[in-house]
Write an enzyme that holds these catalytic residues in place. Structure first.
Site, short mmCIF file in Angstrom:
data_model
loop_
_atom_site.label_atom_id
_atom_site.label_comp_id
_atom_site.label_asym_id
_atom_site.label_seq_id
_atom_site.Cartn_x
_atom_site.Cartn_y
_atom_site.Cartn_z
N LYS A 132 -13.19 -51.47 57.52
CA LYS A 132 -13.71 -50.11 57.40
C LYS A 132 -12.94 -49.30 56.36
CE LYS A 132 -16.18 -46.59 58.75
NZ LYS A 132 -17.53 -46.60 58.17
N ARG A 155 -10.21 -51.93 60.71
CA ARG A 155 -9.40 -52.04 59.50
C ARG A 155 -9.17 -53.50 59.10
NH1 ARG A 155 -6.82 -47.14 58.78
NH2 ARG A 155 -5.46 -48.11 57.27
N ASN A 214 1.05 -53.02 56.56
CA ASN A 214 -0.28 -52.80 55.99
C ASN A 214 -0.08 -52.42 54.53
OD1 ASN A 214 -2.84 -51.91 55.28
ND2 ASN A 214 -2.56 -49.91 56.22
N GLY A 215 -0.71 -53.16 53.62
CA GLY A 215 -0.57 -52.88 52.19
C GLY A 215 -0.42 -54.18 51.42
C1 F6R Z 1 -20.45 -49.40 53.19
C2 F6R Z 1 -19.16 -48.76 53.31
C3 F6R Z 1 -18.23 -48.83 52.15
C4 F6R Z 1 -17.45 -47.51 52.00
C5 F6R Z 1 -16.38 -47.66 50.93
C6 F6R Z 1 -15.64 -46.37 50.69
O1 F6R Z 1 -21.22 -49.20 54.33
O2 F6R Z 1 -18.83 -48.19 54.31
O3 F6R Z 1 -18.90 -49.16 50.98
O4 F6R Z 1 -18.35 -46.50 51.68
O5 F6R Z 1 -15.47 -48.64 51.31
O6 F6R Z 1 -15.00 -45.92 51.84
P1 F6R Z 1 -14.56 -44.42 52.01
O7 F6R Z 1 -15.76 -43.57 52.03
O8 F6R Z 1 -13.79 -44.39 53.31
O9 F6R Z 1 -13.68 -44.09 50.83
#
Ligand code: F6R
Length: 597
Positions: free
Chosen positions: A592, A27, A98-99
């Protein structure tokens, strides 16, 4: 973004928090910090960088009551001073956040006039000072007053020297509580606490939780004590560990045959798609797909599939654009949010915008119990297990699979037949992915040849155009090589000017209705001295002949080919990044779960 963990109980505190923060580093990992309460003393440690780089000083800290944080910088550089926890003037109140606090500047000015002294550049520090301002003899009352002044998003864990509890509260950012025996936990998500408890409470916005060793008391925004459902997490810690693999990313790439089986499990029976969705397709005139990053690429693929099989017009929108452009939405629209984490701030806001305007909502989500999964009218879980590598791999292929099932389900609901050959082909996908993975050695040797390239182009057509976008995104985010994806036919409208002997072009050149056109594009690149890496079907002779390097994938129907064809692209970027000595799972500047705008 950022990760929060808090613990109260009888275990040794430091190892638990260190372990937890390491699991939350996906994160954000610019800096980290701890505040451990030991009687009426605070032990504090704050450091720049990643927790794994230096953890020995922490081991010496005693105590069994504390909060910790790993940061993804928004306001203020990643320095020791800006790292969390943050404190009030008297250093009696400690918070991790967080935010983003959007009115931090105004609040800071107001507090400075009242003689509060700030030490960091962060927005978060104002929260500690606001709590101090309102503190008389109840932390809970002070926190309630403080958060009533905050604009923006927050998940907070707060401790104070005078009280033996951790307070947790959230608005817009995720926070879960773990229920143990003589111990309780707070975390940004379940990953850091799953090895201690599988009993989870999902905190809602504006609820305040008081966590002690003996129990958790939760009050709603009106101050009334409420009984919250305790959810049981089904997956285990092994799924969240690397095992024999060097990185999470490569482990997750190799999990894809299994992941596709999981997303299909129980959902196809006797040529019928079994989904429990509360959608009346007779009333749906349009579908809007919204997401960010890799998940947005899944949406582009799904547009073709849904329009073809369900015969419903589809629009695809970046969630970050959709939420602000005052989109025309009606009650006959179905808004589908696609998100691995289920926490992406823009995707969540897009869903809220659609709901406000009367659309039905559906989530295609991996993380069970995540915020988006709880806000949508119905959903399809991916059941892919935790995806820890920052670069999304298994979530991408399982999203496409889930969206494919959705397209067929909509077709079935509209009383149209599903060709059994299609179902047969879907069932063969896990073994076809396995075959694609079998090219690993060849892909590694190709990676070696291009490890020093500065640029890459990716070309595909139809359903494989988003695969080209995804291949380019994978490469740039983990190897820091500039890469662009294009629909192959667009090449002659500009990108072809970039072609020379130093520009590798990756073509997705598997069987398709535009195959011969794509071959012409390969020839055009070849004629200009470009280097060509092609993804080709095993039995193909044509694309192979005009490419410098050919990577084999098994043939499937064009509509399913994205799932098989993206595998070598994931592997190619993985090996290039690893050979460049980069931290594949935690690329610079990224996190992530993007829970800020
Ligand atoms: C690229 C990647 C990001 C996510 C994006 C959306 O490898 O992982 O582009 O796809 O941040 O994240 P989610 O799917 O969790 O909404």
């Amino acid at each position: 973004m950022c990760g929060i963990i808090g613990y109260v109980g009888e275990r040794e505190m430091a190892p638990l928090l260190i372990n937890g923060l390491k699991k939350l580093e996906y994160r954000g990992y610019d800096s980290y910090g701890f505040c451990i309460k030991d009687g009426d003393r605070f032990h504090v440690l704050k450091k720049k960088g990643r927790i794994s780089e230096d953890e020995s000083p922490l081991k010496k800290i005693q105590g069994n009551f504390g909060i910790a944080h790993t940061r993804w910088a928004t306001h203020g550089k990643p320095t020791e001073i800006n790292s969390h926890p943050h404190f009030d003037c008297k250093k009696e109140i400690s918070i991790v956040h967080n935010g983003i606090i959007e009115n931090a500047e105004q609040l800071r000015k107001m507090l400075e006039k009242e003689k509060h002294v700030f030490v960091s550049e962060t927005d978060s520090e104002v929260i500690a000072h606001l709590i101090e301002k309102f503190y008389v003899n109840s932390l809970e009352m002070a926190v309630k007053k403080a958060i009533s002044l905050l604009d923006g998003s927050f998940a907070l864990a707060i401790i104070c020297k005078n009280e033996d509890c951790i307070l947790a509260v959230k608005r817009g950012s995720p926070l879960v509580l773990g229920v143990g025996k003589n111990e309780n936990f707070i975390a940004s998500d379940v990953v850091p606490i799953i090895e201690y408890t599988k009993k989870i409470i999902y905190l809602k916005d504006e609820e305040i939780a008081k966590i002690t060793k003996e129990g958790i008391e939760i009050k709603n925004s009106k101050g009334k004590i409420i009984d919250k459902k305790i959810a049981e997490i089904k997956w285990n810690i092994k799924q969240a560990e690397k095992g024999k693999f060097k990185h999470f990313m490569i482990k997750e790439i190799f999990e894809q045959p299994e992941v596709i089986k999981n997303v299909l499990r129980g959902r196809i029976k006797d040529n019928k798609i079994k989904l429990t969705l509360d959608i009346n397709f007779k009333k749906i005139n349009r579908i809007i797909l919204t997401a960010c990053g890799t998940s947005w690429h899944s949406c582009l693929i799904a547009k073709t599939l849904i329009e073809k099989y369900a015969q419903i017009p589809v629009e695809v929108d970046y969630a970050s654009e959709f939420r602000y452009r005052n989109p025309l939405v009606s009650k006959n629209d179905l808004l589908i949010a696609v998100s691995q984490s289920g926490e992406t701030a823009d995707t969540l806001a897009a869903i809220r915008e659609g709901k406000k305007k009367g659309a039905k909502t559906l989530g295609i989500i991996n993380v069970v119990g995540s915020t988006i999964s709880r806000e949508v009218d119905s959903g399809i879980y991916l059941y892919s297990g935790p995806e820890t590598g920052v670069a999304s791999t298994k979530a991408f292929t399982s999203q496409i699979m889930a969206l494919f099932l959705f397209a067929l389900y909509a077709r079935q609901e509209k009383k149209c037949k599903i060709d059994p050959r299609l179902i047969n082909e879907i069932k063969k996908l896990p073994e076809k992915i396995e075959e694609s993975l079998g090219e690993v050695k060849k892909i590694k040797s190709i990676a070696k040849k291009f490890v020093d390239s500065s640029n890459f182009l990716y070309f595909g057509r139809g359903i494989n155009y988003p695969v080209a976008l995804e291949g380019a995104l994978k490469l740039k985010e983990i190897s820091y090589i500039h890469a662009e994806g294009y629909p192959a036919a667009e090449m002659k409208h500009g990108p072809i000017a970039l072609i020379d002997g130093n520009m590798p072009s990756v073509f997705i050149a598997t069987h398709s209705k535009t195959f011969s056109k794509l071959i012409s594009n390969i020839e055009e690149v070849k004629a200009r001295g470009g280097k060509i890496i092609s993804i080709v079907n095993k039995e193909d002779k044509i694309a192979r002949k005009c490419s410098d390097f050919a990577i084999n994938v098994p043939r499937t129907i064009e509509d399913l080919s994205a799932i098989v064809n993206v595998i070598p692209l994931q592997l190619l970027s993985y090996f290039i990044a690893d050979m460049r000595g980069l931290d594949v799972d935690k690329p610079r500047n990224l996190a992530k779960s993007v829970t800020v705008e």
